[in-house]
Write an enzyme that holds these catalytic residues in place. Sequence first.
Site, mmCIF file in Angstrom:
data_model
loop_
_atom_site.group_PDB
_atom_site.id
_atom_site.type_symbol
_atom_site.label_atom_id
_atom_site.label_comp_id
_atom_site.label_asym_id
_atom_site.label_seq_id
_atom_site.Cartn_x
_atom_site.Cartn_y
_atom_site.Cartn_z
ATOM 1 N N CYS A 166 -8.830 21.091 13.177
ATOM 2 C CA CYS A 166 -8.228 22.293 12.582
ATOM 3 C C CYS A 166 -8.636 23.509 13.416
ATOM 4 O O CYS A 166 -9.416 23.390 14.363
ATOM 5 C CB CYS A 166 -8.642 22.438 11.123
ATOM 6 S SG CYS A 166 -10.312 23.080 10.881
ATOM 7 N N CYS A 181 -5.394 41.452 17.887
ATOM 8 C CA CYS A 181 -4.934 42.825 17.782
ATOM 9 C C CYS A 181 -3.948 43.198 18.880
ATOM 10 O O CYS A 181 -4.005 42.670 19.976
ATOM 11 C CB CYS A 181 -6.135 43.758 17.809
ATOM 12 S SG CYS A 181 -5.973 45.027 16.585
ATOM 13 N N CYS A 240 -17.108 19.967 9.929
ATOM 14 C CA CYS A 240 -16.294 21.180 9.744
ATOM 15 C C CYS A 240 -16.122 21.462 8.256
ATOM 16 O O CYS A 240 -15.764 20.585 7.473
ATOM 17 C CB CYS A 240 -14.928 21.008 10.409
ATOM 18 S SG CYS A 240 -13.805 22.381 10.106
#
Length: 338
Positions: A166, A181, A240
């Site tokens: 993932c 950004c 994870c």
Amino acid sequence: MKDRYSRQELFSPIGKEGQKKIKDKHVLLVGAGALGTASAEVLVRAGIGKLTIVDRDYVEWSNLQRQQLYDEEDAERKIPKAIAAKERLSKVNSHVEIIPHVIDGTSEKLESLLHDVHLILDATDNFDTRMVLNDLSQKNNIPWIYGACVGSFGMSYTIIPGKTPCLHCLLEHVPVGGMTCDTVGIISPVIQMVVAYQVSEALKILVEDEESLRQTLVSFDLWKNQYTAVKVGKMKKHTCLSCGNYPTYPFLSFENQTKTEVLCGRDTVQIRPPKAVQYDLEKLADQLSHEGEIERNPYLLSFTVESFRIVIFRDGRVFVHGTKDIKEAKTLYYRYLG
Ligand SMILES: [Zn+2]
């Protein structure tokens, strides 16, 4: 009408069978900016059954350079992107059910939209929402496709719960977190390229051809002429917290949901009230009209005072334009809306 999908059906990996499958599928698209509008148009033309669009923003002039579903009138009238996208997409293909949501993509709200969703498409501009999508995908066993771009650089990766690593697994290895950004700007061919990767993978998932999925994290820089495709299969971690043996889905917890944030690459702070509020925009417009200049449409109210513009959405969210300072934004919020 009858020939509408003929070229797609002639393509043998899809065929008439695949076209039927595409028609039965529901995609959740998170973000209706540059990536989102381009993906939405391709999916709607391809004839998916249902498209749910989530976006928190409204159309501005600086969007028109690359956000292909919007026009000058949308920017002039400050129409929320999800609404403007639905209007345009319904003209492109009236057979697709399109459900717009003018909301912030918090984990609770997004999870409430996952019923009968087959695929989640990432078209956000921020890391927090991507990590929420990643946890929701694992928890609800729905594939999602990551896509990001900045400047002339783009990246995409397909996540299948229970099979691939993932996004959380990859964080330590690849700079997927840094792509957040748009302060360095963007050229639109990068968007088309990321969307080409995302939607090709989406079509494979929708026609249930998982064997053809790419299985690499692809990244490229169109200006520097670079391209890489990294096999990431071995990066899947048993430990994870999102996809491992004992997942806790850390990005779905309330504490990790920021309430006030500076919007990506803009002189704007978003304030989300701690409790659900529904504003009566008409009443509010009356109250505020003595304080400054008001503009209004059915979805939001824009209020200009000094060098700031305060935009109030029906769901209670507020954008304070003209500052990156959270404290200053909150002061204005409490002065006029507290
Ligand atoms: Zn993982």
